[in-house]
Write a protein that holds these residues in place. Structure first.
Motif, PDB file in Angstrom:
ATOM      1  N   VAL A   1      -4.121   7.073   1.769  1.00  5.10           N
ATOM      2  CA  VAL A   1      -3.784   5.912   0.944  1.00  5.10           C
ATOM      3  C   VAL A   1      -3.729   6.398  -0.500  1.00  5.10           C
ATOM      4  N   ASN A   2      -2.624   6.131  -1.196  1.00 10.34           N
ATOM      5  CA  ASN A   2      -2.523   6.518  -2.607  1.00 10.34           C
ATOM      6  C   ASN A   2      -3.012   5.375  -3.490  1.00 10.34           C
ATOM      7  N   GLU A   3      -2.267   4.291  -3.509  1.00 17.66           N
ATOM      8  CA  GLU A   3      -2.679   3.164  -4.356  1.00 17.66           C
ATOM      9  C   GLU A   3      -2.103   1.873  -3.806  1.00 17.66           C
ATOM     10  N   ILE A   4      -2.571   0.758  -4.387  1.00 20.74           N
ATOM     11  CA  ILE A   4      -2.150  -0.560  -3.901  1.00 20.74           C
ATOM     12  C   ILE A   4      -1.595  -1.359  -5.067  1.00 20.74           C
TER      13      ILE A   4
ATOM     14  N   VAL B   1       0.865  -1.180   0.000  1.00 18.63           N
ATOM     15  CA  VAL B   1       0.000   0.000   0.000  1.00 18.63           C
ATOM     16  C   VAL B   1       0.903   1.232   0.000  1.00 18.63           C
ATOM     17  N   GLU B   2       0.699   2.119  -0.976  1.00 20.39           N
ATOM     18  CA  GLU B   2       1.460   3.371  -1.046  1.00 20.39           C
ATOM     19  C   GLU B   2       0.650   4.470  -0.363  1.00 20.39           C
ATOM     20  N   PHE B   3       1.341   5.298   0.400  1.00 20.66           N
ATOM     21  CA  PHE B   3       0.682   6.388   1.120  1.00 20.66           C
ATOM     22  C   PHE B   3       1.340   7.729   0.788  1.00 20.66           C
TER      23      PHE B   3
HETATM   24 MG    MG Z   1       2.505   4.727  -7.398  1.00 24.29          MG
END
Ligand code: MG
Ligand code: ADP
Length: 375
Positions: free
Chosen positions: A267-270, A255-257
């Motif tokens: 939370v940005n993307e997974i 998980v990108e934050f």
């Molecule tokens: Mg990304």
């Protein structure tokens, strides 16, 4: 199909033979599994570490069936495989990861809607059906915002930052060609990510919080543990725990934050697969993100806790870094070098990475920046 516990000597099929496939294969082989990889590129990084290679497109149904017949479990190294084809394979072969995570996460819109439903804290966004919706974006998000394609983007590809009216034409062009959404642009203070593995019986293993720096939207370096406020790691885990109630994961995902200038975590993307920001774990942890992935998909118990053995810096080696590397390699035994084996050396292409274990992250960061000075 049953989620079976595989014995060593069993065969793992990997869809995709890039660097992630290669590092997965290396972990699998260490544990005594055989590997068959499917990739359209005969010179892909995984080819020479796999026992067998199927040279075919990712969506070639015959080749995918061949992979299923020859292996005991199938996994994948990237999310842009066809969800419907994966669904068809899931009904015939052992694919513990299923198709749902791919289906949700390969579409940025569905991803955000699912995150919203899970109660995760995400950046305000709106769907863009056509160019007229840009007015809605201006009205509801305000400048600046980013237009992102729903499908197929990576390393910032398929994104346009709309700072003001001067970028609108460029955004319109993108929207005319592809389904998009618009997202508020944040003043970021940091980006972090958390790599997690889920195994049999919902066993869950978290890796430490990773601090990521991007350059030109490509991951430049990762520092672990992340230099953040004390409670950020727990906040990130809380977000992960919300997400896993809504998306079926088995194996390793990240998980990108975002952290903005008011210290808010979003939370940005997974990524439903091992991730570039988890590569440090090969040397810096007692299990790498690839090890835990292989343990999970082959039905073995996961370690309860992954230990960070030493703080670490991972730096990506792009095509333009290789000259410095070739020049300096011999002088730096502390650099753990990974070269993926891609044939064409392109300026911004990820050709490898290096990891340094260090007791003084800040000092090592400065010295590595000096070595690769053009950054
Ligand atoms: Mg990304
Ligand atoms: P990709 O799928 O290409 O990784 P991301 O949405 O993660 O797409 O965007 C790539 C990078 O662009 C991020 O890591 C971040 O540096 C920057 N970025 C993306 N969205 C935003 C945003 N809303 N605000 C600020 N920076 C952003």
């Amino acid at each position: 199909m049953n989620f079976s516990k595989l014995k060593f000597g069993s065969t793992i099929g990997i869809i995709g033979g890039g660097q992630l496939g290669k590092m997965m294969a290396q972990s699998a082989q260490k544990m005594g599994f055989k590997v068959i990889v499917l990739d359209p590129d005969i010179a892909c990084p995984c080819r020479y570490v796999a026992h067998e290679f199927i040279n075919a497109d990712y969506d070639d149904p015959n080749a995918l069936n061949q992979l299923g017949q020859k292996t005991d479990v199938i996994t994948y190294e990237f999310e842009n495989i066809s969800a419907s084809q994966l669904q068809a394979l899931v009904s015939k072969y052992n694919i513990p990861q299923g198709y749902q995570a791919i289906q949700v996460l390969q579409d940025r819109l569905m991803e955000k809607q699912t995150l919203q439903a899970s109660g995760s804290h995400i950046v305000p966004f709106i769907q863009l059906n056509d160019c007229d919706d840009l007015d809605k974006a201006i009205h509801s998000l305000g400048y600046p915002f980013i237009v992102k394609t729903r499908f197929g983007g990576y390393d910032g590809k398929g994104q346009i930052l709309v700072k003001d009216t001067t970028n609108l034409d460029e955004a319109r062009k993108l929207i005319q060609n592809q389904a998009c959404l618009a997202e508020q642009y944040l003043n970021l203070s940091k980006e972090v990510s958390m790599t997690v593995t889920i195994g049999l019986n919902n066993q869950i293993t978290y890796f430490p919080l990773q601090e990521n720096e991007h350059q030109n939207q490509i991951l430049f370096k990762t520092i672990v543990p992340a230099r953040t406020e004390h409670n950020t790691s727990q906040e990130a885990r809380n977000e992960v725990n919300k997400i896993i109630k809504h998306i079926h994961f088995i194996g390793t995902f990240t998980v990108e934050f975002f952290i903005d200038d008011t210290n808010q975590l979003y939370v940005n993307e997974i990524a439903p697969r091992p991730h570039n920001s988890g590569h440090y774990s090969i040397e810096a942890c007692d299990y790498s993100q690839f090890d835990t992935h292989i343990l999970a998909i082959t039905g073995q118990k996961l370690p309860c806790q992954v230990e960070l053995l030493k703080p670490a810096i991972m730096m990506n080696l792009l095509g333009r870094d290789l000259d410095v590397l070739e020049d300096q390699f011999a002088e730096h035994p502390e650099w753990h070098i990974h070269i993926y084996g891609k044939t064409a050396r392109k300026k911004n292409r990820k050709m490898g990475h290096l990891t340094i274990l260090t007791d003084d992250v800040n000092e090592t960061e400065q010295s590595i920046l000096k070595q690769f000075e053009r950054r």
